[in-house]
Design a protein around this motif. Sequence first.
Motif, short mmCIF file in Angstrom:
data_model
loop_
_atom_site.label_atom_id
_atom_site.label_comp_id
_atom_site.label_asym_id
_atom_site.label_seq_id
_atom_site.Cartn_x
_atom_site.Cartn_y
_atom_site.Cartn_z
N PRO A 1 0.83 -1.20 0.00
CA PRO A 1 0.00 0.00 0.00
C PRO A 1 0.87 1.25 0.00
N SER B 1 -1.44 6.02 2.93
CA SER B 1 -2.57 5.26 3.49
C SER B 1 -2.15 4.54 4.76
N ALA C 1 -2.06 6.98 7.59
CA ALA C 1 -3.40 7.28 8.09
C ALA C 1 -3.89 6.19 9.04
N LEU C 2 -3.60 4.93 8.70
CA LEU C 2 -3.97 3.84 9.59
C LEU C 2 -3.23 3.94 10.93
N ARG D 1 5.02 0.14 6.62
CA ARG D 1 5.37 1.41 5.97
C ARG D 1 6.85 1.46 5.62
#
Length: 469
Positions: free
Chosen positions: A15, A19, A22-23, A76
Amino acid sequence: MPSHLSADRPAAQPPGRGSVDALISQTRRLKGDVDAVRRDSEGAGTDHPRERWQRALYDLALHQLNDLDEHLAQLRDGPRLTAAVSAPRVPAQGSLLSRVGSAEWNLLTDEASWSGELYEILGRDPAAPPLTLDELPSLVLDEDRPKLTAMVTDCLIDARPIDGEFRVARRDGDVRTVHMMGEPVLDADGSTASMWAVLRDVSELRRSQRAVRETGDSLHQRQEAAHREHRLALELQEAVLPPWGASPRLPHRGPRSLGLAARHLPASTNTLIGGDWYDALELTDGETLLSVGDLTGQGAGVTSNTTMLLGAVRGMAMAGARPGQLMAWLNQLLDATVQPALGSAVCCRYRPATRTLVWAQAGHPAPLLFRDGTGRVLGAPDGVLLGATSGAVYGQAEETLEKGDLLLLHTDGLVPGHTGSAAANLLLGLAPRLAENSTAEDCVQTVVQGFGESERDDNACVLVAKVTS
């Protein structure tokens, strides 16, 4: 890890960084909310099993959110697959699942590739070569090896995903629980080329879940024990008292001089049975025993003491003991019990031939006498609580009744929210209504309608005697 095709779909693309960020932000906000609720719950400072169970669940939720935060950060930042260049990672403070490692086993070359985190999870030297699939079971506890072998075989032979747990014994003697998820990786012609897996240390999570389960079991057992004690107390109570709503019955030995009615009113809340009792008994000399009382406490223990006390009252009264002497002997009896208890009581003997009432009390509300539409509290003789002091002396009082008089005996709690003189005044306020009642049963019903249908925090008894001749 090479980007082979999986057994059923192409490898998913990672991803976007935004995003995932944000999670992570959402996870941290949720952590703050849960932590705030947990701190509020700790303010009570109790050690009740339910409170311990709730705190354990809050802690488990926070630990899992901490781990989710860290796993998202790993997602990430990307994986670290090469053990030689991966510095040992310090687990997050308070994290239950802070270590996640990955591995790939190449079936064509028999080579293995481990991430640095996997070395840490399994307690292996990062400088040592990674174990092959044939060597991996050597770390696993004997009883868990068949499970690991079956998972790997199903993955390689039948292309089934791996999803299971096993325990490993590390060189430092620690036993860790590892959760393994993986899939076979196929080459261009559909043959199994390798197997990849993500391995996660879930030892602390399982310990925390076990603690929550055991605390919940303890709470359930305590609730079951309370239910059994309540049932036992109720059975003991029903063995010696008329059922709730029934009235005492006296044998017919001639014209009935007293009309009797009584109620035992339970507490509105789901509490254990208390020590309230009432009794009416026709004695061998033609007199009638009237008594009410209350022992402190709740549950089977106090109900057992109440049964003993009521049996003693009946026995001593049948033997001819006068109310004052009877109270003194009851006081000695409670003082000598294995489980010390305090109690209050009123004991009356009514002589129908002369309409004489002789009575004594031990720290208990005095009887109320209603006559011609008015009522008053009888003047109480001296008497301290039963079990309060050794060798206590109890006085007696005597009252001459008239035909149509109504005598009301009760325990504390009959008038919800009021005790002592306040409760007595409210009961005396029923005098005009009681004067309209023709029977003792009607009088009890009037009392119940006035006060018995309200929410009450404690059990209570009311006993009414109406002079009929």
